[in-house]
Design a protein around this motif. Structure first.
Motif, mmCIF file in Angstrom:
data_model
loop_
_atom_site.group_PDB
_atom_site.id
_atom_site.type_symbol
_atom_site.label_atom_id
_atom_site.label_comp_id
_atom_site.label_asym_id
_atom_site.label_seq_id
_atom_site.Cartn_x
_atom_site.Cartn_y
_atom_site.Cartn_z
ATOM 1 N N TYR A 225 13.693 -9.986 -37.311
ATOM 2 C CA TYR A 225 13.959 -10.513 -35.973
ATOM 3 C C TYR A 225 15.048 -9.694 -35.295
ATOM 4 O O TYR A 225 15.917 -9.129 -35.969
ATOM 5 N N ASP A 226 15.024 -9.700 -33.948
ATOM 6 C CA ASP A 226 16.146 -9.161 -33.178
ATOM 7 C C ASP A 226 17.273 -10.175 -33.245
ATOM 8 O O ASP A 226 17.051 -11.382 -33.072
ATOM 9 N N LYS B 96 9.801 -9.657 -34.983
ATOM 10 C CA LYS B 96 9.488 -8.302 -34.511
ATOM 11 C C LYS B 96 8.474 -7.654 -35.455
ATOM 12 O O LYS B 96 7.644 -6.852 -35.049
#
Length: 181
Positions: free
Chosen positions: A75-76, A86
């Motif tokens: 994930y960001d 992501k």
């Protein structure tokens, strides 16, 4: 900020929670990251890792590539935390029961993922660790696969049960062998 996984909630579907340690009211939850593919016994959040603007949440019991084969989600983790992964990372070649994602460690753009229940040949639960370069052209493919040293290779050693990474170094536990590599 810190992230805490809660793999045991609601049938072991799991979630992860991000907390701001310097919020105006003290420690405050700032995001809840749900399991993107929720099924019972996924153990999503059983292992989490943060480095820079990346968050990794593993689901060692996920059945997408075989029963309990496992995977990890990237994930960001910027100023706002994305609850949509992501990337989903599954190690090519892991078999059912490998528990890929039982442990994760992240340093910079290098992700280490433990699969302590993976068998090697006729030796059950020897374990392996998969290294992924998240900034590379093919982050979902392992750049390198680590196995226990030949002289230590034994059934049930569970190499990759716990991982720690810092400064370009990686520590890998094999609790049944009583060792850290």
């Amino acid at each position: 900020r810190v992230v805490v996984g809660t793999w045991g909630d609601t049938g072991a579907v799991g979630r992860a929670y991000a907390y701001d340690l310097e919020g105006p009211k003290g420690i405050e939850p700032v995001a809840m990251v749900p399991n993107p593919d929720p099924y019972d016994l996924d153990y999503f959040g059983g292992a989490v890792a943060v480095s820079g603007n990346r968050l990794v949440v593993a689901a060692s019991g996920d059945d997408n590539s075989g029963r309990d084969a496992g995977n990890a989600y990237v994930y960001d983790f910027g100023p706002t935390i994305s609850t949509v992964p992501k990337a989903m990372i599954q190690a090519a070649g892991t078999a059912a029961g490998s528990s890929y994602g039982a442990a994760v460690a992240l340093t910079g753009s290098v992700l280490a993922v433990g699969a302590p229940d993976e068998s090697l040949g006729l030796r059950p639960r020897v374990g392996r660790v998969y290294l992924h370069h998240l900034a590379g052209a093919t982050p979902t493919l392992p750049a390198r696969v680590l196995s226990p040293p030949d002289e230590a290779l034994a059934a049930d050693m569970r190499f990759g049960t716990a991982l720690a990474a810092a400064g370009g170094r990686l520590a890998v536990s094999a609790p049944a062998a009583g060792s850290v590599y």
